[in-house]
Motif scaffolding. Structure first.
Motif, PDB file in Angstrom:
ATOM      1  N   SER A  43      31.790 118.520  25.827  1.00  9.06           N
ATOM      2  CA  SER A  43      30.430 117.898  24.841  1.00  9.06           C
ATOM      3  C   SER A  43      30.784 116.437  24.717  1.00  9.06           C
ATOM      4  O   SER A  43      31.634 116.254  25.513  1.00  9.06           O
ATOM      5  CB  SER A  43      31.169 118.628  23.072  1.00  9.06           C
ATOM      6  N   THR A  79      32.518 125.050  21.001  1.00  8.63           N
ATOM      7  CA  THR A  79      31.317 124.310  21.723  1.00  8.63           C
ATOM      8  C   THR A  79      32.343 122.428  21.817  1.00  8.63           C
ATOM      9  O   THR A  79      32.074 121.908  22.005  1.00  8.63           O
ATOM     10  CB  THR A  79      30.706 123.597  20.085  1.00  8.63           C
ATOM     11  N   CYS A 163      23.647 119.633  29.044  1.00  4.69           N
ATOM     12  CA  CYS A 163      22.787 119.823  27.591  1.00  4.69           C
ATOM     13  C   CYS A 163      23.931 120.104  27.030  1.00  4.69           C
ATOM     14  O   CYS A 163      24.980 118.736  27.290  1.00  4.69           O
ATOM     15  CB  CYS A 163      22.474 121.628  28.332  1.00  4.69           C
ATOM     16  N   ASP A 164      23.608 119.776  25.493  1.00  2.00           N
ATOM     17  CA  ASP A 164      24.456 119.528  24.367  1.00  2.00           C
ATOM     18  C   ASP A 164      23.653 119.933  23.241  1.00  2.00           C
ATOM     19  O   ASP A 164      23.319 120.762  23.402  1.00  2.00           O
ATOM     20  CB  ASP A 164      24.457 117.987  24.182  1.00  2.00           C
ATOM     21  N   TYR A 165      24.782 120.409  22.224  1.00  2.00           N
ATOM     22  CA  TYR A 165      24.467 121.280  21.267  1.00  2.00           C
ATOM     23  C   TYR A 165      22.982 121.117  20.532  1.00  2.00           C
ATOM     24  O   TYR A 165      22.580 121.302  19.324  1.00  2.00           O
ATOM     25  CB  TYR A 165      25.111 121.637  20.267  1.00  2.00           C
ATOM     26  N   ASP A 166      22.054 119.321  20.966  1.00  2.00           N
ATOM     27  CA  ASP A 166      21.114 118.701  19.973  1.00  2.00           C
ATOM     28  C   ASP A 166      20.013 119.277  21.033  1.00  2.00           C
ATOM     29  O   ASP A 166      19.131 118.693  21.394  1.00  2.00           O
ATOM     30  CB  ASP A 166      20.959 117.960  20.149  1.00  2.00           C
ATOM     31  N   THR A 169      16.096 117.985  21.938  1.00  2.00           N
ATOM     32  CA  THR A 169      16.451 116.831  22.407  1.00  2.00           C
ATOM     33  C   THR A 169      16.858 116.334  23.839  1.00  2.00           C
ATOM     34  O   THR A 169      17.123 115.378  24.548  1.00  2.00           O
ATOM     35  CB  THR A 169      16.865 115.455  21.352  1.00  2.00           C
ATOM     36  N   TYR A 170      18.439 116.930  23.435  1.00  2.00           N
ATOM     37  CA  TYR A 170      19.062 117.142  24.647  1.00  2.00           C
ATOM     38  C   TYR A 170      19.806 115.439  24.962  1.00  2.00           C
ATOM     39  O   TYR A 170      20.032 114.992  25.977  1.00  2.00           O
ATOM     40  CB  TYR A 170      18.632 117.446  25.659  1.00  2.00           C
ATOM     41  N   ASN A 172      22.285 113.799  23.575  1.00  2.29           N
ATOM     42  CA  ASN A 172      23.734 113.317  24.381  1.00  2.29           C
ATOM     43  C   ASN A 172      24.329 114.219  25.627  1.00  2.29           C
ATOM     44  O   ASN A 172      25.664 114.527  25.333  1.00  2.29           O
ATOM     45  CB  ASN A 172      24.801 113.238  23.844  1.00  2.29           C
ATOM     46  N   THR A 173      23.224 114.453  26.601  1.00  6.09           N
ATOM     47  CA  THR A 173      23.373 114.988  27.902  1.00  6.09           C
ATOM     48  C   THR A 173      23.541 113.962  28.794  1.00  6.09           C
ATOM     49  O   THR A 173      22.971 113.016  28.849  1.00  6.09           O
ATOM     50  CB  THR A 173      22.166 115.718  28.406  1.00  6.09           C
ATOM     51  N   GLU A 248      12.786 125.182  20.149  1.00  4.23           N
ATOM     52  CA  GLU A 248      13.779 126.124  20.305  1.00  4.23           C
ATOM     53  C   GLU A 248      13.469 127.496  20.398  1.00  4.23           C
ATOM     54  O   GLU A 248      14.474 128.885  20.695  1.00  4.23           O
ATOM     55  CB  GLU A 248      15.648 126.230  18.872  1.00  4.23           C
TER      56      GLU A 248
END
Length: 376
Positions: A43, A79, A163-166, A169-170, A172-173, A248
């Protein structure tokens, strides 16, 4: 032959502790062979805290990788998990490289330049490439893959989009190489030598795909413009998918695309809808291809996970297993978001090292009628 070693840490806060945790799980003196490289999935928290950079600096081999929604290895999943996969061999060699930051336009020059630079450190043509791609919505993963495929002259490319958990918007990818992270660079690990990789794709249970077919009538790369002569947004409404559905919701619906070229249909995800009514997809939506809508719910994810493991068990011995399941599968599990990981771990061949990271777009060679592979 390539031996695969897997380790992980949950310590996302203190670099020194995380490095000590990972290194304590590796016996470099006895486990590493003549040549080694690795890839990391984690992450964004591990980047922000400095753990990723500190660990990469402490390892005696190059690393590439990307962020992920959720990872699993060594019987652990979370995660908040940094997973390191080490590939080590006496007769295979490795070369890691990252491209310049990608922008719209011709992607081949920066990717070809990076690939050519990596080739300088190998004795010949690679057997395959592990690829970690950025999530750049205006480009789409398949557009980037096409440039890699052309630069690599069609050799097998396997990998993932970060990818990331947002989800939505992604923001923080990231991809990374040797601990240096980027929002727009491609990271590649080239492998040369006597390697015999096997590739497997599973997606949607057959009876969960609608029988009603449609034809893509206008598209541009991964931008789906019209289906059956109407806009992508209008088509979705006609199929009962409301135009106001959030990203989503859209990301959990697999759109099955049949290229009509003898290869198996592949699932595509829609990231967002544009004001013009176009759909931004995770990979190419070729004009003239056949389109159908699938459905993935909790139990469907587990069924296809079991099917994948059955094919692996009956496919012969393996030195390791790398899995990049679609993030839509994880979203479909709802609150039971580790159910697929549990199913895979319970049914995979005993004793095999594995590395799993949920993906923003899966890159995998598919087998054609003549047995040769095509990168998708």
């Amino acid at each position: 032959m390539v031996k695969m070693l897997t380790v992980c840490t949950r310590d996302a806060d203190i670099p020194e502790d995380a490095v000590a945790d990972v290194l304590s799980q590796l016996d470099f003196e006895h486990e590493l062979k003549a040549n080694s490289a690795g890839f990391i999935t984690c992450s964004y928290d591990f980047i922000e805290s400095g753990v990723l950079k500190a660990l990469s600096d402490a390892l005696p081999f190059p690393t590439v990788g990307c962020t992920t929604l959720t990872g699993a290895t060594c019987g652990q999943s979370d995660t908040m998990l940094l997973s390191l996969c080490v590939l080590t061999s006496d007769d295979c060699t490795f070369s890691a490289v990252a491209s310049e930051g990608l922008s719209t336009g011709n992607l081949l020059p920066p990717i070809a330049a990076a690939y050519k630079d990596a080739l300088k450190h190998l004795p010949g043509t690679p057997a395959m490439v592990l690829a970690f791609l950025p999530m750049v919505s205006e480009l789409g993963g398949e557009v980037i893959l096409e440039a890699i495929d052309k630069a690599a002259d069609g050799i097998p490319v396997f990998g993932t989009l970060g990818c990331d958990y947002d989800i939505g918007t992604y923001a923080n990818t990231h991809t990374f190489i040797n601990g240096v992270h980027s929002r727009r660079s491609v990271s590649l690990l080239l492998i040369h030598g006597p390697l015999s990789p096997r590739f497997l794709v599973t997606s949607v249970v057959e009876n969960r795909i609608q029988k009603q077919k449609a034809v893509i009538t206008d598209s541009e790369g991964s931008l789906l413009k019209s289906v059956n002569g109407i806009s992508a947004a209008e088509y979705l409404v006609s199929m009962g998918i409301k135009s106001g559905s959030g990203t989503e919701v859209l990301s959990t619906i697999p759109f099955m695309v049949d290229f009509n070229d003898g290869t198996q249909p592949l699932a595509r995800a829609i990231y967002m809808l544009t004001p013009e009514g176009y759909a931004v997809c995770g990979a190419s939506m070729p004009k003239g291809s056949t389109l159908s809508i699938g459905m993935v719910e909790h139990d469907d994810v587990l069924v296809t996970a079991r099917e994948a493991m059955e094919q692996i068990r009956t496919g012969g011995p393996a030195e390791g297993l790398i899995m990049f399941p679609c993030l839509a599968r994880n979203v479909a599990l709802g609150l039971d978001n580790m159910a697929e990981v549990r199913e895979l771990e319970a049914t995979m061949p005993e004793g095999i090292p594995y590395h799993l990271a949920y993906s923003g777009g899966e890159i995998c060679p598919v087998y054609q009628a003549d047995g040769e592979t095509a990168n998708r």
